[in-house]
Design a protein around this motif. Structure first.
Motif, mmCIF file in Angstrom:
data_model
loop_
_atom_site.group_PDB
_atom_site.id
_atom_site.type_symbol
_atom_site.label_atom_id
_atom_site.label_comp_id
_atom_site.label_asym_id
_atom_site.label_seq_id
_atom_site.Cartn_x
_atom_site.Cartn_y
_atom_site.Cartn_z
ATOM 1 N N LEU A 189 5.195 33.230 40.450
ATOM 2 C CA LEU A 189 5.533 33.434 39.036
ATOM 3 C C LEU A 189 6.106 34.821 38.727
ATOM 4 C CD1 LEU A 189 2.556 31.486 37.403
ATOM 5 C CD2 LEU A 189 4.971 30.810 37.461
ATOM 6 N N PRO A 190 5.588 35.905 39.324
ATOM 7 C CA PRO A 190 6.170 37.220 38.995
ATOM 8 C C PRO A 190 7.662 37.291 39.312
ATOM 9 C CG PRO A 190 4.102 37.485 40.161
ATOM 10 C CD PRO A 190 4.434 36.024 40.218
ATOM 11 N N HIS A 191 8.119 36.481 40.289
ATOM 12 C CA HIS A 191 9.550 36.485 40.612
ATOM 13 C C HIS A 191 10.346 35.618 39.642
ATOM 14 C CE1 HIS A 191 8.491 38.487 44.306
ATOM 15 N NE2 HIS A 191 7.580 37.555 44.507
ATOM 16 N N LEU A 192 9.696 34.617 39.088
ATOM 17 C CA LEU A 192 10.393 33.704 38.175
ATOM 18 C C LEU A 192 10.401 34.244 36.746
ATOM 19 C CD1 LEU A 192 8.949 30.261 39.389
ATOM 20 C CD2 LEU A 192 10.856 31.572 40.293
ATOM 21 N N LEU A 193 9.356 34.990 36.400
ATOM 22 C CA LEU A 193 9.248 35.546 35.046
ATOM 23 C C LEU A 193 9.006 37.044 35.150
ATOM 24 C CD1 LEU A 193 7.325 32.632 35.001
ATOM 25 C CD2 LEU A 193 7.690 33.111 32.614
ATOM 26 N N PRO A 194 10.038 37.810 35.560
ATOM 27 C CA PRO A 194 9.802 39.229 35.839
ATOM 28 C C PRO A 194 9.378 40.041 34.617
ATOM 29 C CG PRO A 194 12.141 38.634 36.104
ATOM 30 C CD PRO A 194 11.397 37.372 35.866
ATOM 31 N N HIS A 222 -7.367 34.327 38.104
ATOM 32 C CA HIS A 222 -6.729 33.060 37.701
ATOM 33 C C HIS A 222 -6.690 32.915 36.183
ATOM 34 C CE1 HIS A 222 -10.991 31.893 37.651
ATOM 35 N NE2 HIS A 222 -10.655 30.859 36.902
ATOM 36 N N GLU A 223 -7.652 33.548 35.498
ATOM 37 C CA GLU A 223 -7.672 33.445 34.030
ATOM 38 C C GLU A 223 -6.601 34.343 33.413
ATOM 39 O OE1 GLU A 223 -12.293 32.493 33.095
ATOM 40 O OE2 GLU A 223 -11.881 34.382 34.128
ATOM 41 N N VAL A 224 -6.483 35.553 33.972
ATOM 42 C CA VAL A 224 -5.445 36.471 33.470
ATOM 43 C C VAL A 224 -4.066 35.889 33.792
ATOM 44 C CG1 VAL A 224 -4.511 38.825 33.658
ATOM 45 C CG2 VAL A 224 -6.999 38.443 33.779
ATOM 46 N N ALA A 225 -3.955 35.324 34.998
ATOM 47 C CA ALA A 225 -2.663 34.790 35.467
ATOM 48 C C ALA A 225 -2.145 33.682 34.563
ATOM 49 C CB ALA A 225 -2.821 34.247 36.887
ATOM 50 N N SER A 226 -3.042 32.928 33.940
ATOM 51 C CA SER A 226 -2.586 31.751 33.196
ATOM 52 C C SER A 226 -2.651 31.928 31.683
ATOM 53 C CB SER A 226 -3.358 30.507 33.661
ATOM 54 O OG SER A 226 -4.710 30.781 33.779
ATOM 55 N N GLN A 257 -0.633 40.628 34.171
ATOM 56 C CA GLN A 257 -0.569 39.189 34.443
ATOM 57 C C GLN A 257 0.107 38.917 35.795
ATOM 58 O OE1 GLN A 257 0.758 36.981 31.055
ATOM 59 N NE2 GLN A 257 0.395 34.982 31.981
ATOM 60 N N LYS A 258 1.165 39.681 36.078
ATOM 61 C CA LYS A 258 1.864 39.485 37.358
ATOM 62 C C LYS A 258 0.943 39.841 38.535
ATOM 63 C CE LYS A 258 5.744 41.719 36.205
ATOM 64 N NZ LYS A 258 7.078 42.281 36.198
ATOM 65 N N ALA A 287 -2.245 39.647 38.578
ATOM 66 C CA ALA A 287 -3.239 38.574 38.685
ATOM 67 C C ALA A 287 -2.635 37.344 39.376
ATOM 68 C CB ALA A 287 -3.746 38.211 37.295
ATOM 69 N N GLN A 288 -1.375 37.064 39.099
ATOM 70 C CA GLN A 288 -0.728 35.907 39.739
ATOM 71 C C GLN A 288 -0.553 36.130 41.235
ATOM 72 O OE1 GLN A 288 2.650 35.785 37.119
ATOM 73 N NE2 GLN A 288 1.631 34.439 35.655
ATOM 74 N N LYS A 289 -0.234 37.372 41.592
ATOM 75 C CA LYS A 289 -0.035 37.677 43.023
ATOM 76 C C LYS A 289 -1.346 37.562 43.806
ATOM 77 C CE LYS A 289 3.497 41.139 42.266
ATOM 78 N NZ LYS A 289 3.640 42.590 42.266
ATOM 79 N N TYR A 290 -2.457 37.673 43.087
ATOM 80 C CA TYR A 290 -3.770 37.611 43.752
ATOM 81 C C TYR A 290 -3.954 36.278 44.479
ATOM 82 C CZ TYR A 290 -8.726 38.809 44.218
ATOM 83 O OH TYR A 290 -9.959 39.147 44.718
ATOM 84 N N ASN A 291 -3.278 35.240 43.951
ATOM 85 C CA ASN A 291 -3.488 33.890 44.488
ATOM 86 C C ASN A 291 -2.612 33.641 45.719
ATOM 87 O OD1 ASN A 291 -3.475 31.051 44.939
ATOM 88 N ND2 ASN A 291 -4.215 30.760 42.863
ATOM 89 N N VAL A 292 -3.183 33.923 46.889
ATOM 90 C CA VAL A 292 -2.467 33.632 48.136
ATOM 91 C C VAL A 292 -2.985 32.291 48.637
ATOM 92 C CG1 VAL A 292 -1.978 34.429 50.482
ATOM 93 C CG2 VAL A 292 -2.300 36.086 48.638
ATOM 94 N N LYS A 293 -2.116 31.311 48.670
ATOM 95 C CA LYS A 293 -2.602 29.959 49.020
ATOM 96 C C LYS A 293 -2.943 29.850 50.505
ATOM 97 C CE LYS A 293 -0.418 27.037 45.518
ATOM 98 N NZ LYS A 293 -1.404 26.020 45.260
ATOM 99 N N MET A 294 -3.774 28.862 50.815
ATOM 100 C CA MET A 294 -4.247 28.689 52.188
ATOM 101 C C MET A 294 -3.368 27.679 52.919
ATOM 102 S SD MET A 294 -8.244 28.870 51.323
ATOM 103 C CE MET A 294 -8.767 30.076 50.096
ATOM 104 N N PRO A 295 -2.817 28.047 54.062
ATOM 105 C CA PRO A 295 -1.906 27.144 54.769
ATOM 106 C C PRO A 295 -2.634 25.970 55.416
ATOM 107 C CG PRO A 295 -1.962 29.342 55.769
ATOM 108 C CD PRO A 295 -3.028 29.312 54.757
#
Ligand SMILES: Cc1cc2nc3c(=O)[nH]c(=O)nc-3n(C[C@H](O)[C@H](O)[C@H](O)COP(=O)(O)OP(=O)(O)OC[C@H]3O[C@@H](n4cnc5c(N)ncnc54)[C@H](O)[C@@H]3O)c2cc1C
Length: 618
Positions: A415-420, A580-584, A426-427, A429-437
């Protein structure tokens, strides 16, 4: 002894080598840098119907390059305005994005004009359908999401299930599949020659805690040193309470502050050889190596050791009462798409959804109030004076559309790249979410006879790249039937993640390096591994590795499970302040869905977050 590619049948004709090019993908590949081309040719076009494509699937070649270029700093190309205006644009065609479109219709009316934009060539996100026709009769399997943990559902998720006609009791009644628990010889562990010096299959034993009630003598068969076997036996049989002098709070702090492997080392006296058996045991369910989990998390995943803490945790009932469709939760995605765009599959409903034909040519129909646009990667979204402008890349084209509202149901780390222009907090907080492969490879076997001869349908492979494999049949619903006693063609699912390099220390480094590895491997790397395992495991039961594999589909999910907070790596966040709360938090006329918004990798969470995101639209 390592076999050559030829001996493993890598030269044999298999569906993926038919090389019938999908023209859309070929065109997309042509517009990409040369390093990312090529793999599109590993797709098989079955009447331009993505679920039948084999080869590298999941996050398939052509789906992620535009997003990766953006996160690597590429400048946005000037967009051509398509002059298309919608009430709602949804970014991401996973369960959450589809559910958001559904909730939007409920809130703003069935005539609302909605565009769903999805970067893959298929919808459903992780809820992906894999379909095989190579053995004659169609066989379905899991491309990603497996099942519904319905007992955890909110009223919101339950209402959606009921609207889609999903009845969990009925689903359970048509389900014989048990993740291997019901096999004649029970669970099995396969020790491979490369790691353990000999190929050896041991039945009737799992490494999990419930094996306390099983035959401990099985350990004598493990091809390990006498010392390692003694350590394992002690781990399972000792009953003590080594924390008897600690208060409850002290014990909890200790168990959530030490990694599970360190617990085994320090409190159960295990050496590296014995600990190695457990390292990848949570690859499928957690997507991480065990060193990322605390002892407390290891116990809650069913791993042994509670008996050393005064607890007797013998599991009498191993039933895992989930409900499932024969293509996993892809059926839920298909039911949602059918509800939103009925023309795609007229007459499809829960009773025939597994067999219902879907006309992908109708997904993005100008005459429909809801449109679903595939192969399109959103690269920017921003609030305008009277709505939202969304820009996406489709092949070599960059185009934009406008809308009154927008729900971002895609990965939060992007999201930080899509909504700079989002607030920095907020950005971050969004970067905090590193998904698990995660990785799910489906191998269509000519028959189940070799597995049946061994009396097993689930095998754990502690020395191999992919930890678990199970036969997938016995879900007879949605018009589809594949009974357990059918010994014809059957999908075998390899399920796991890839181990990060040992030098990756922090949790997020482990996730990122595992993801890099997953993307670097090409199809042949996965195929060689799969063939090596099947040859070593099943050849003694008559399996011919050169002849008995009909097709392979490797679903790699480098951005798999949503980030969930773990004992060893995350603080206890104050309510309302967790990443996740700040991110959304809503941003003008844009709101945020996806299971990332709930920091919890479940289908029902994706649905709940869709509901919240639509409720928050101004
Ligand atoms: C292998 C695997 C197995 C799982 N098994 C289970 C299970 O058994 N039970 C369960 O409850 N949950 C399971 N989960 C978790 C569950 O699948 C997810 O929580 C849920 O499906 C997520 O849905 P979503 O819509 O939030 O996200 P996703 O499914 O990830 O969908 C988001 C979509 O947005 C797309 N997207 C991203 N960026 C862009 C962009 N810039 N432009 C356009 N589109 C974009 C993505 O490609 C994706 O298709 C599993 C997950 C994985 C990976």
């Amino acid at each position: 002894m390592t076999k050559s590619d030829q001996e493993l049948g890598m030269n044999r004709r298999m569906t993926r080598r038919d090389f019938i090019q999908d023209t859309g993908l070929a065109a997309l590949a042509a517009s990409l840098p040369s390093g990312v081309q090529g793999s599109a040719s590993q797709q098989t076009n079955h009447q331009n119907y993505p679920p039948t494509r084999t080869g590298l699937r999941g996050s398939h070649p052509g789906s992620f390059e535009a997003a990766h270029a953006l996160s690597d700093g590429a400048r946005l190309a000037t967009a051509t305005d398509l002059n298309e205006h919608y009430d709602l644009v949804v970014v991401g065609g996973g369960i959450s994005g589809l559910a958001a479109a559904y909730y939007y219709q409920r809130r703003f009316g069935a005539k609302a004009k909605i565009l769903i934009i999805e970067n893959h060539d298929d919808f459903g996100g992780h809820a992906r359908r894999n379909e095989f026709h190579q053995g004659g009769q169609m066989r379905l399997s899991l491309g990603g999401t497996h099942n519904l943990e319905h007992w955890k559902f909110s009223d919101t998720a339950n209402r959606l299930m009921s609207d889609l006609g999903i009845n969990h009791q009925k689903l359970r009644e048509s389900m014989e599949f048990t993740y291997g628990y019901g096999a004649k010889n029970g669970d099995a562990i396969w020790f491979d020659e490369e790691t353990y010096g000999t190929n050896k299959l041991v039945y009737g034993y799992t490494l999990e805690n419930w094996s306390l009630g099983q035959s401990i003598e099985c350990i004598d068969e493990f091809p390990l040193s006498a010392e390692a076997k003694d350590q394992l036996k002690r781990l399972y049989t000792t009953r003590s309470n080594m924390l008897r002098d600690s208060s409850k709070a002290e014990a909890e702090a200790l168990l959530s502050g030490i990694s599970y492997p360190d617990f085994l080392r320090q409190y159960a006296g295990l050496g590296n050889e014995a600990i190695q058996l457990f390292n990848t045991s949570q690859h499928g369910t957690w997507g991480v190596e065990l060193r990322a989990l605390s002892a407390a998390e290891g116990f809650s995943a069913g791993l042994p050791g509670l008996n050393l803490l005064g607890a007797v945790e013998e599991m009498e009932d191993r039933d895992y009462p989930v409900t499932m469709f024969p293509d996993g939760n892809a059926s839920v995605a298909r039911l949602l798409v059918q509800k939103l765009i009925p023309e795609v599959s007229p007459g499809a409903n829960v009773d025939n959804i597994a067999l219902a034909k879907f006309d992908y040519g109708r997904l993005d129909d100008v005459a429909s109030s809801v449109r679903l646009r595939l192969n399109s990667t959103v690269v920017n979204a921003h609030n305008t004076a009277d709505g939202v402008m969304v820009t996406y890349a489709n092949g070599s084209q960059t185009v934009s559309v406008t809308s009154n509202h927008c729900v971002m149901a895609c990965y939060h780390s992007m999201l930080p790249h899509l909504l700079p222009e989002l607030p920095d907090e907020q950005k971050e907080a969004q970067k905090y979410n590193v998904k698990m492969p995660l990785l799910l490879a489906n191998v269509l076997l000519k028959s189940s006879k070799s597995m049946d001869k061994l009396g097993i349908d689930h095998v754990s492979c502690p020395g191999r790249m992919l930890r678990d494999l199970f036969m997938f049949k016995g879900i007879n619903t949605g018009g589809y039937a594949h009974p357990m006693d059918d010994d014809g063609p059957v999908p075998l699912v390899f399920w796991g993640s890839l181990s990060p390099p040992p030098e990756a220390q922090t949790f997020k480094d482990q996730l990122r390096t595992s993801r890099e590895k997953m993307l670097k491997f090409n199809f042949s790397d996965y195929e060689r591994e799969i063939r090596t395992v099947l040859d070593g495991l099943l050849a003694p039961a008559g399996f011919n590795v050169q002849e008995d594999i009909l097709a392979i589909t490797v679903n790699r999910w480098p951005h798999g499970y949503s980030y969930e907070y773990l004992d060893l790596w995350d603080e206890d966040f104050e309510e309302g302040k967790a990443p996740h709360e700040v991110a959304s938090r809503p941003y003008g006329r844009i709101t945020f869905a996806n299971s990332d918004a709930g920091a919890s990798a479940y289908t029902h969470v994706a649905i709940d977050e869709a509901y919240r995101s639509v409720s928050q639209l101004p």
